[in-house]
Scaffold this motif. Structure first.
Motif, PDB file in Angstrom:
ATOM      1  N   ILE A 121      43.967  -2.630   4.218  1.00  0.00           N
ATOM      2  CA  ILE A 121      44.659  -3.265   4.482  1.00  0.00           C
ATOM      3  C   ILE A 121      44.066  -4.783   4.157  1.00  0.00           C
ATOM      4  N   PRO A 122      43.854  -5.763   3.660  1.00  0.00           N
ATOM      5  CA  PRO A 122      42.292  -6.777   3.620  1.00  0.00           C
ATOM      6  C   PRO A 122      42.301  -7.030   5.231  1.00  0.00           C
ATOM      7  N   GLU A 123      43.619  -7.279   6.132  1.00  0.00           N
ATOM      8  CA  GLU A 123      43.931  -7.687   7.677  1.00  0.00           C
ATOM      9  C   GLU A 123      43.029  -6.830   8.110  1.00  0.00           C
ATOM     10  N   ALA A 124      42.468  -5.059   7.979  1.00  0.00           N
ATOM     11  CA  ALA A 124      41.648  -4.996   8.888  1.00  0.00           C
ATOM     12  C   ALA A 124      40.379  -5.327   8.526  1.00  0.00           C
ATOM     13  N   ALA A 125      39.582  -5.647   7.044  1.00  0.00           N
ATOM     14  CA  ALA A 125      38.447  -6.276   6.731  1.00  0.00           C
ATOM     15  C   ALA A 125      38.510  -8.024   7.171  1.00  0.00           C
ATOM     16  N   ALA A 157      36.888   3.224  24.490  1.00  0.00           N
ATOM     17  CA  ALA A 157      35.994   2.361  24.314  1.00  0.00           C
ATOM     18  C   ALA A 157      36.802   0.778  25.156  1.00  0.00           C
ATOM     19  N   LYS A 158      37.749   1.116  25.507  1.00  0.00           N
ATOM     20  CA  LYS A 158      38.398   0.011  26.717  1.00  0.00           C
ATOM     21  C   LYS A 158      38.598  -1.388  26.166  1.00  0.00           C
ATOM     22  N   PRO A 159      39.483  -0.913  25.004  1.00  0.00           N
ATOM     23  CA  PRO A 159      39.418  -2.761  23.908  1.00  0.00           C
ATOM     24  C   PRO A 159      40.862  -4.249  25.023  1.00  0.00           C
ATOM     25  N   LYS A 160      40.307  -4.982  25.030  1.00  0.00           N
ATOM     26  CA  LYS A 160      40.669  -5.625  25.347  1.00  0.00           C
ATOM     27  C   LYS A 160      42.154  -5.833  24.027  1.00  0.00           C
ATOM     28  N   LEU A 161      42.015  -5.799  22.738  1.00  0.00           N
ATOM     29  CA  LEU A 161      43.015  -6.355  21.757  1.00  0.00           C
ATOM     30  C   LEU A 161      43.045  -4.788  20.838  1.00  0.00           C
ATOM     31  N   ILE A 162      44.286  -4.535  20.253  1.00  0.00           N
ATOM     32  CA  ILE A 162      44.210  -3.361  19.416  1.00  0.00           C
ATOM     33  C   ILE A 162      44.887  -4.574  18.276  1.00  0.00           C
ATOM     34  N   VAL A 163      44.076  -4.121  17.256  1.00  0.00           N
ATOM     35  CA  VAL A 163      44.777  -4.490  15.744  1.00  0.00           C
ATOM     36  C   VAL A 163      45.530  -3.278  15.020  1.00  0.00           C
ATOM     37  N   SER A 164      46.506  -3.646  14.921  1.00  0.00           N
ATOM     38  CA  SER A 164      47.701  -2.325  14.125  1.00  0.00           C
ATOM     39  C   SER A 164      48.497  -3.421  13.045  1.00  0.00           C
ATOM     40  N   ILE A 286      38.122   2.865   4.992  1.00  0.00           N
ATOM     41  CA  ILE A 286      36.818   1.520   6.983  1.00  0.00           C
ATOM     42  C   ILE A 286      37.043   2.005   8.113  1.00  0.00           C
ATOM     43  N   GLY A 287      37.744   3.515   7.958  1.00  0.00           N
ATOM     44  CA  GLY A 287      37.521   4.499   9.335  1.00  0.00           C
ATOM     45  C   GLY A 287      36.553   5.338   9.633  1.00  0.00           C
ATOM     46  N   TRP A 288      36.019   5.245   8.459  1.00  0.00           N
ATOM     47  CA  TRP A 288      34.438   6.267   8.530  1.00  0.00           C
ATOM     48  C   TRP A 288      33.914   5.247   8.378  1.00  0.00           C
ATOM     49  N   VAL A 289      32.464   6.478   8.311  1.00  0.00           N
ATOM     50  CA  VAL A 289      30.935   5.149   8.765  1.00  0.00           C
ATOM     51  C   VAL A 289      30.859   4.604   6.652  1.00  0.00           C
ATOM     52  N   VAL A 290      30.469   5.666   5.786  1.00  0.00           N
ATOM     53  CA  VAL A 290      30.257   5.206   4.592  1.00  0.00           C
ATOM     54  C   VAL A 290      31.648   3.708   4.575  1.00  0.00           C
ATOM     55  N   GLY A 291      32.871   2.992   4.847  1.00  0.00           N
ATOM     56  CA  GLY A 291      33.667   2.443   5.060  1.00  0.00           C
ATOM     57  C   GLY A 291      33.575   1.263   5.466  1.00  0.00           C
ATOM     58  N   HIS A 292      32.140   1.553   6.775  1.00  0.00           N
ATOM     59  CA  HIS A 292      32.407   0.565   7.527  1.00  0.00           C
ATOM     60  C   HIS A 292      30.504   0.062   6.973  1.00  0.00           C
ATOM     61  N   SER A 293      28.979   1.346   6.583  1.00  0.00           N
ATOM     62  CA  SER A 293      28.122   0.478   5.476  1.00  0.00           C
ATOM     63  C   SER A 293      28.862   0.046   4.620  1.00  0.00           C
ATOM     64  N   TYR A 294      29.696   0.935   3.563  1.00  0.00           N
ATOM     65  CA  TYR A 294      29.639   0.631   2.077  1.00  0.00           C
ATOM     66  C   TYR A 294      30.922   0.175   1.421  1.00  0.00           C
ATOM     67  N   ILE A 295      31.804  -0.566   2.786  1.00  0.00           N
ATOM     68  CA  ILE A 295      32.802  -1.072   1.858  1.00  0.00           C
ATOM     69  C   ILE A 295      32.519  -2.395   2.164  1.00  0.00           C
ATOM     70  N   ILE A 296      32.632  -2.762   3.922  1.00  0.00           N
ATOM     71  CA  ILE A 296      32.368  -4.073   4.101  1.00  0.00           C
ATOM     72  C   ILE A 296      31.159  -4.213   4.444  1.00  0.00           C
ATOM     73  N   TYR A 297      30.394  -3.960   5.044  1.00  0.00           N
ATOM     74  CA  TYR A 297      29.333  -4.848   5.374  1.00  0.00           C
ATOM     75  C   TYR A 297      28.254  -4.923   4.034  1.00  0.00           C
ATOM     76  N   GLY A 298      27.312  -3.633   3.816  1.00  0.00           N
ATOM     77  CA  GLY A 298      26.759  -3.782   3.005  1.00  0.00           C
ATOM     78  C   GLY A 298      26.938  -4.483   1.203  1.00  0.00           C
ATOM     79  N   PRO A 299      27.742  -4.636   0.767  1.00  0.00           N
ATOM     80  CA  PRO A 299      28.029  -5.062  -0.383  1.00  0.00           C
ATOM     81  C   PRO A 299      27.805  -6.451   0.100  1.00  0.00           C
ATOM     82  N   LEU A 300      28.072  -7.197   0.854  1.00  0.00           N
ATOM     83  CA  LEU A 300      29.331  -8.705   1.808  1.00  0.00           C
ATOM     84  C   LEU A 300      27.838  -8.879   1.517  1.00  0.00           C
TER      85      LEU A 300
END
Ligand code: AMP
Length: 633
Positions: A121-125, A157-164, A286-300
């Motif tokens: 969902i967009p909120e994940a991005a 990872a010991k996160p301070k915050l979890i977004v779900s 977005i849970g996989w590396v392709v999602g990180h690199s080529y759904i979110i960061y690369g294209p933008l």
């Protein structure tokens, strides 16, 4: 074949490494220029763009506001809940600022970890980009993972915050996330202070007072927030992404900021050929590396619009992906071989139903692309299909055709040739020497790894060195843990993993993790899990288990019951993606005299291959049991 332009480009990227990457660094905005391109004083650790300050969120979002604020940036399509939403760069900036304000209000700042366990969902991005804005480190956990997998990642990872969120939907079935998250937090030693939840109205949620916040109501106070970008050192971590290995403990792949931005921006130019104003469509998650690199960061980073798709390739019908290509004039598309194999079972007319004029290339990666699938889709689409080989660890392709560098022919069954920046070698696993054309070797990369590759294992520098750089004798070389062979024209062919990692529908799973999960059942004494070739998913996990008390499984009904129970254990601990296709029961596992389970022999029998040399086996009758079970199916 390989062109001269490519040859020169690649050679320069290795022989004049610093000059080469200095030029590529101009593709992004630097708030402070770097003093040096590379610090390689502590091999194999490579630090890129020393002294430079930048920010991924600025480069992906803010940078485009001056020139294309009103153009599309994020296109969200869900065929699961039948919704579509489009955000321009200006709208994306607003959402990201709001998310960053919420995070800040939760006490999140530079280098704090934020775990993101969300559906597509967009909120994940927004959450990922908000972390980048604040200099917080995100760790996205694939929504298909269940509580045990999630708990291990929370503890590491010991996160301070979890977004779900309340839930996701897969093939029309709602998957509730919140109960899995609550269970994971209960199991974990580390407790996050705050959980920020998007309520999609899909699944009921029980909120924990003083911990759980609602994205919409909490965010209302920050509607027009403007959160200044935190300028980061190039080597500051941007994210952690966990990936499976040979041990039961997933490794946190840590990526930097500056090198990551430069590498992705360069890949958009030289590999994917994506231009600002165009649309990129990756069907990954977005849970996989392709999602990180080529759904979110690369294209933008390239000023492109990116499509985030919640759905399968066959709902409402097998034409949905191509319909989206037509509708949004997609020019670059990225998917996985499994998705194409699924489409092969659909009416081929779907490939001709839509206007695909905008589409230049289809990139496929994540698992071996068999020749017939590659040929089928290339002919069907009438577009070049580019098989590219890489890993979570590298973050961008290691082997690929690079149409932005040179026009080159691809060969079916091959992810082509080394990408600029990667000094790829095929090494003999015993001698460490390079093998010749046509000979099998381990695909290795001579360090320093190029920008954008993992900088270390989160919190464990020794594990980074020991795991990746110490397995090939005689030299410091990064092992991909893949076998490969190169033909006389320099084209590589990937022959499978050298370790116990398996690849199910493009998803990487460690057999060790599945074994540990099955062994946690009180009835199980011992278990071996292997990957068996599957025509659709590439591989599927299959288990062979020894029970503590054989009288418990004397009847077929009892065996079926236990098999079902064990699958449920895997489902609830790791997630359905790790569930074995079958779990067979044997009285002993084939082992060497020193007690090592001979997984490769079991795998050979399951795939109908000759198991080969049996001299090391302690008791050959163990193999007979496997053989008998497999032949029964
Ligand atoms: P992951 O880190 O989940 O992306 O998985 C990486 C692994 O997937 C690699 O080490 C390979 O085993 C496999 N893989 C990725 N891309 C390809 C490809 N194009 N051809 C063959 N295997 C691939």
């Amino acid at each position: 074949m390989q062109g001269e332009k490519y040859r020169q480009f690649h050679a320069r990227s290795i022989n004049e490494r610093e000059l080469f990457w200095r030029e590529q660094a101009a593709l992004i905005h630097w708030q402070r220029p770097f003093d040096a391109v590379l610090d390689y004083s502590r091999p194999p650790f490579a630090k890129w763009f020393i002294g430079g300050k930048t920010n991924l969120c600025f480069n992906a979002v803010d940078r485009w506001l001056a020139t294309q604020a009103d153009e599309r940036a994020l296109i969200w399509v869900s065929t699961e809940v039948n919704q579509e939403r489009t955000y321009t760069f200006a709208a994306l900036a607003r959402e990201v600022n709001r998310a960053a304000a919420m995070m800040q209000a939760c006490g999140v700042g530079h280098s704090d970890r934020v775990l993101i366990y969300m559906p597509m969902i967009p909120e994940a991005a927004f959450a990922m980009l908000a972390c980048a804005r604040l200099g917080a480190i995100h760790s996205v956990v694939f929504g298909g993972f269940a509580s045990h997998s999630l708990a291990t990642r929370i503890d590491d990872a010991k996160p301070k915050l979890i977004v779900s969120a309340d839930g996701g939907s897969r093939a029309g079935k709602v998957v509730a996330y919140k109960p899995l998250l609550d269970e994971a937090i209960r199991l974990a030693r580390h407790k996050p202070a705050t959980v920020l939840l998007v309520d999609r109205g899909l699944a009921p949620m029980r909120k924990t007072a003083d911990r759980d916040l609602d994205w919409t109501s909490f965010g209302a106070a920050y509607d027009h927030a403007q959160i200044p970008v935190t300028w980061l050192e190039a080597s500051d971590p941007s994210y952690i992404l966990y990936t499976s290995g040979t041990t039961g403990k997933p490794k946190g792949v840590q990526r930097d900021t500056g090198g990551h931005a430069v590498a992705l921006a360069a890949s958009m130019k030289y590999i994917f050929c994506g231009n600002a104003g165009e649309t990129y469509f990756s069907t990954s998650d977005i849970g996989w590396v392709v999602g990180h690199s080529y759904i979110i960061y690369g294209p933008l980073l390239a000023g492109m619009a990116t499509i985030m798709y919640e759905g399968t390739p066959v709902r409402p019908d097998g034409g949905i992906l191509w319909k989206l290509v037509e509708q949004y004039k997609v020019s670059v598309m990225f998917s996985a071989p499994t998705a194409i194999r699924v489409l092969k079972k659909q009416d081929p007319a779907f490939l001709k139903k839509y206007d695909l004029a905008s589409l230049r290339h289809l990139f496929l990666a994540g698992e071996p692309l068999d020749e017939s699938t590659a040929q089928w889709i290339q002919e069907g689409l009438g577009r070049p299909v580019i098989d590219n080989f890489w890993q979570t660890e590298t973050g961008w392709p290691i082997l690929s055709a690079q149409p932005g560098v040179d026009a080159m022919l691809t060969k079916f069954g091959s992810p082509s040739i080394p990408v600029y920046g990667y000094d790829v070698r095929l090494l003999n696993e015993q001698t460490g020497k390079e093998v010749g054309a046509g000979e099998k070797g381990v695909v290795a990369i001579m360090p320093p790894l190029p920008p954008g590759c993992m900088s270390t294992v989160w919190g464990d520098d020794d594990r980074f060195v020991e795991t990746y750089f110490k397995t090939i004798p005689g030299q410091l070389a990064y092992s991909t843990f893949d076998w490969g062979v190169r033909d006389e024209n320099g084209y590589y062919f990937i022959l499978g993993r050298t370790d116990d990692v398996i690849n199910v529908a493009g998803h990487r799973l460690g057999t060790r993790e599945i074994e540990e999960s099955i062994s946690s059942h009180a009835s199980i004494a011992e278990v071996a899990v292997i990957g068996v070739a599957d025509p659709l998913k590439g591989q599927v996990p299959v288990g062979f288990a020894v029970v503590k008390d054989a009288t418990q499984i004397e009847t077929a009904a009892a065996r079926m019951q236990l098999e079902g129970d064990l699958m449920k254990v895997v489902d609830t601990q790791l997630g359905a993606i790790a569930r074995p296709a079958r779990i067979h029961f044997v009285s002993m596992l084939p082992k060497t005299r020193s007690g090592k389970i001979l997984r490769r022999l079991i795998q050979a029998l399951c795939e109908g291959r000759d198991p080969g040399d049996l001299t090391t086996i302690e008791d050959p009758s163990a193999l007979d049991q496997v053989r008998a079970l497999v032949s029964k199916g």
